[in-house]
Structure formats: structure tokens, C-alpha cells
Motif scaffolding. Structure first.
Motif, short mmCIF file in Angstrom:
data_model
loop_
_atom_site.label_atom_id
_atom_site.label_comp_id
_atom_site.label_asym_id
_atom_site.label_seq_id
_atom_site.Cartn_x
_atom_site.Cartn_y
_atom_site.Cartn_z
N GLY A 78 0.81 -1.21 0.00
CA GLY A 78 0.00 0.00 0.00
C GLY A 78 0.84 1.27 0.00
N TRP A 79 1.97 1.22 0.70
CA TRP A 79 2.82 2.40 0.78
C TRP A 79 3.36 2.80 -0.58
CZ3 TRP A 79 3.87 6.66 2.97
CH2 TRP A 79 5.09 7.30 2.78
N ARG A 80 3.62 1.82 -1.44
CA ARG A 80 4.10 2.15 -2.78
C ARG A 80 3.06 2.99 -3.52
NH1 ARG A 80 6.02 -3.39 -3.20
NH2 ARG A 80 4.54 -3.81 -4.88
N SER A 81 1.77 2.65 -3.31
CA SER A 81 0.70 3.45 -3.95
C SER A 81 0.58 4.81 -3.28
CB SER A 81 -0.63 2.69 -3.86
OG SER A 81 -0.57 1.49 -4.58
N PHE A 82 0.61 4.83 -1.95
CA PHE A 82 0.50 6.08 -1.22
C PHE A 82 1.65 7.02 -1.57
CE2 PHE A 82 -2.43 5.84 2.68
CZ PHE A 82 -3.34 5.05 2.00
N GLY A 83 2.86 6.44 -1.62
CA GLY A 83 4.03 7.27 -1.85
C GLY A 83 4.05 7.92 -3.22
N SER A 84 3.40 7.28 -4.20
CA SER A 84 3.39 7.84 -5.56
C SER A 84 2.16 8.70 -5.84
CB SER A 84 3.45 6.70 -6.59
OG SER A 84 2.31 5.86 -6.47
N ALA A 85 1.19 8.70 -4.92
CA ALA A 85 -0.04 9.48 -5.13
C ALA A 85 0.26 10.98 -4.99
CB ALA A 85 -1.10 9.07 -4.12
N VAL A 86 -0.45 11.78 -5.76
CA VAL A 86 -0.29 13.23 -5.68
C VAL A 86 -1.65 13.86 -5.41
CG1 VAL A 86 1.70 13.28 -7.22
CG2 VAL A 86 -0.59 13.50 -8.17
#
Length: 282
Positions: A78-86
Motif C-alpha cells: 500500500g505504501w508504494r501506492s500512497f508514496g506515488s499518489a499526488v
């Protein structure tokens, strides 16, 4: 019947206009939920059509190392998605409204940190934030990215890109969860957990009091993208009701606060909040 060639405003347009009149000249407190972040690619796990999930409780997390390994595996995915979200247009509209002195602050049930990244200065994160990690023994805090890097370094034999995969029900599939090594606190060796409120935990009292104070100091409460299923949101709705504040709700689908709303707008938050910001600029 002769057509004038002019379309009558839709019911949704009329409700947006009503909301704008309530917000105009008012001090606005904002409460946001997962629906604000869906346009940033972060799923809403509570709205209409969301998968049924079995949440990790704090009791299970603390009691079982295997449960912690499975949680950290899924959380890493999930963090990979959160980290790339803008931040999306809705986040940016709220930041603009705060900069112009219309919004006093944002209370969010989200843990994605996108309001802060959009530029909001007064953000109360009711349920914490995924970009922070804390030791439950000594209270040491860490940046989430540093823990993600440690997790990868501790598991050089595991290709985390392929060994951890999303499952259709919102859970994760881990090829060999027992083989995973999870980081511990570098200060005391204690258990690390993301600095978020798990099921079975309460919102910290000082955090809730800060949110309640923001609502009490406002003229209007604007709820955006929350179904208000979580009790902390409804407690703030009750604060507003006791103070006789008008409540504006923007959400796709029904919410638990609809009966208390002066205006309910069944629409997406990005376009609606952008419309608010444009109209209130004049």
C-alpha cells in the motif's frame, strides 16, 4: 411547448448553489474522508462498491508476530501506492480556500498525507498518517520511507515487488510470510507500527479535542468524501448540530449524516470543491 434553448439548472446544480451561499462569508471547518483521495488513485474501502475487508485490529497486531509480518507486507504494498499518489483538484481547492481565509482548517479521516502535500497548513489527522512510524514501546518516531528501505534491506532474498500481491478482496497474498523479517525499533528493539489508529484503538483525546475545537469555532461544517461510518466523524457532526451549524455534505452515495445536512450534494468531491473555490473567489 416551445423550447427556449436554455437548459434549466439540475437539482445538483441548485444544491451546489445553495451550498455556496452557505459558505460565502463564513468561517468553514472541513471534514474529509476517503472519497477526497479516490481521484489520486487511492481506493475508498468504505464507499459504495468497496470490497468487504477484514481489518487488522491492534489486538491481533500486538499478539502475533506472524500477523505483524502479514500486515507489514500488505502495508508495504500500500505504501508504494500512497508514496506515488499526488494531490488532486479537490485537495488543491481546499488548500486554496484555506490560503484565502475561507477554510479555517481541515480535519481528515485519511492517512495519506495528501492535504499537507497540497499545501494546507492546518490539518488535523484524526487517524494518523502512513508516512510516519512509531515504536509502541519507547515512542520513537521514524519516517515511513526509511522503514520501507529497511524492510527491503532485511529481505534481500525476497523480491517484494512480486512476492506481495493485492488480492481481490482488498487483502494481500504473500508467497512466504514466515520468511519475512520485519524491522524493529533501533532505539529499544520494540515493535514498530505505522502511526495510524488501528481498529480497536481510539483517536487520541488531544487530537479529537483539536478537531472539536475547530468545529466549534466555525460557522459552517463542510463534509467531503466521507460516508461518516466511522464514529469519530459522527461525533464531530454532533458537535456541529449542538452548535446549530449548517452542515454541507458532498459525497457519492448516502452517508450517516445526510439527515443532519442543510445541503447534501451527491457528486464527486474534486469537481464540487473546485466549483466552491471558483465561486467563492468572487
Amino acid at each position: 411547448m416551445v423550447s427556449t434553448g436554455i437548459e434549466a439548472p439540475s437539482a445538483a446544480d441548485e444544491r451546489v448553489a445553495e451550498a455556496i451561499e452557505l459558505l460565502r462569508g463564513a468561517r468553514v471547518a472541513v471534514l474529509t474522508g476517503a472519497g477526497v483521495s479516490t481521484d489520486s488513485g487511492i481506493p475508498d474501502y468504505r464507499g459504495e462498491g468497496a470490497p468487504v475487508r477484514t481489518p487488522m485490529t491492534v489486538q491481533t497486531f500486538l499478539a502475533s508476530e506472524r500477523a505483524r509480518k502479514r500486515y507489514w507486507a500488505g502495508s508495504h504494498l500500500g505504501w508504494r501506492s500512497f508514496g506515488s499518489a499526488v494531490p488532486n483538484r479537490g485537495h488543491l481547492a481546499l488548500a486554496e480556500l484555506e490560503a484565502r481565509g475561507i477554510v479555517d482548517g481541515v480535519i481528515t479521516q485519511n492517512v495519506d498525507g495528501l492535504h499537507r502535500r497540497a499545501g494546507n497548513q492546518h490539518v488535523i489527522e484524526l487517524h494518523g498518517s502512513m508516512d510516519r512510524v512509531l515504536c509502541i514501546t519507547c515512542g520513537q518516531h521514524y519516517a515511513r520511507q526509511s522503514i520501507a528501505e529497511r524492510l527491503e534491506a532485511l529481505n534481500p532474498e525476497i523480491d517484494l515487488e512480486t512476492a506481495i500481491r493485492p488480492a481481490p478482496d482488498g487483502d494481500v497474498v504473500v508467497d512466504d510470510v514466515d520468511a519475512m523479517v520485519i524491522p524493529s525499533c533501533t532505539v529499544c528493539g520494540g515493535i514498530l507500527k505505522p502511526d495510524v489508529v488501528f481498529f480497536g484503538e481510539f483517536v487520541p483525546a488531544d487530537t479529537f479535542q483539536a478537531a472539536a475545537s475547530l468545529v466549534r469555532g466555525a460557522d459552517v461544517l463542510l463534509v467531503a468524501g466521507s460516508s461518516l461510518v466511522v464514529n469519530s466523524g459522527m461525533r464531530l457532526i454532533e458537535q456541529a448540530r449542538r452548535k446549530r451549524l449548517p452542515i454541507v455534505v458532498v459525497n457519492r452515495g448516502i452517508t450517516k449524516g445526510d439527515s443532519r445536512a442543510a445541503v447534501k450534494i451527491d457528486a464527486g468531491t474534486s469537481e464540487t470543491l473546485t466549483a466552491f473555490a471558483a465561486a467563492l473567489d468572487s
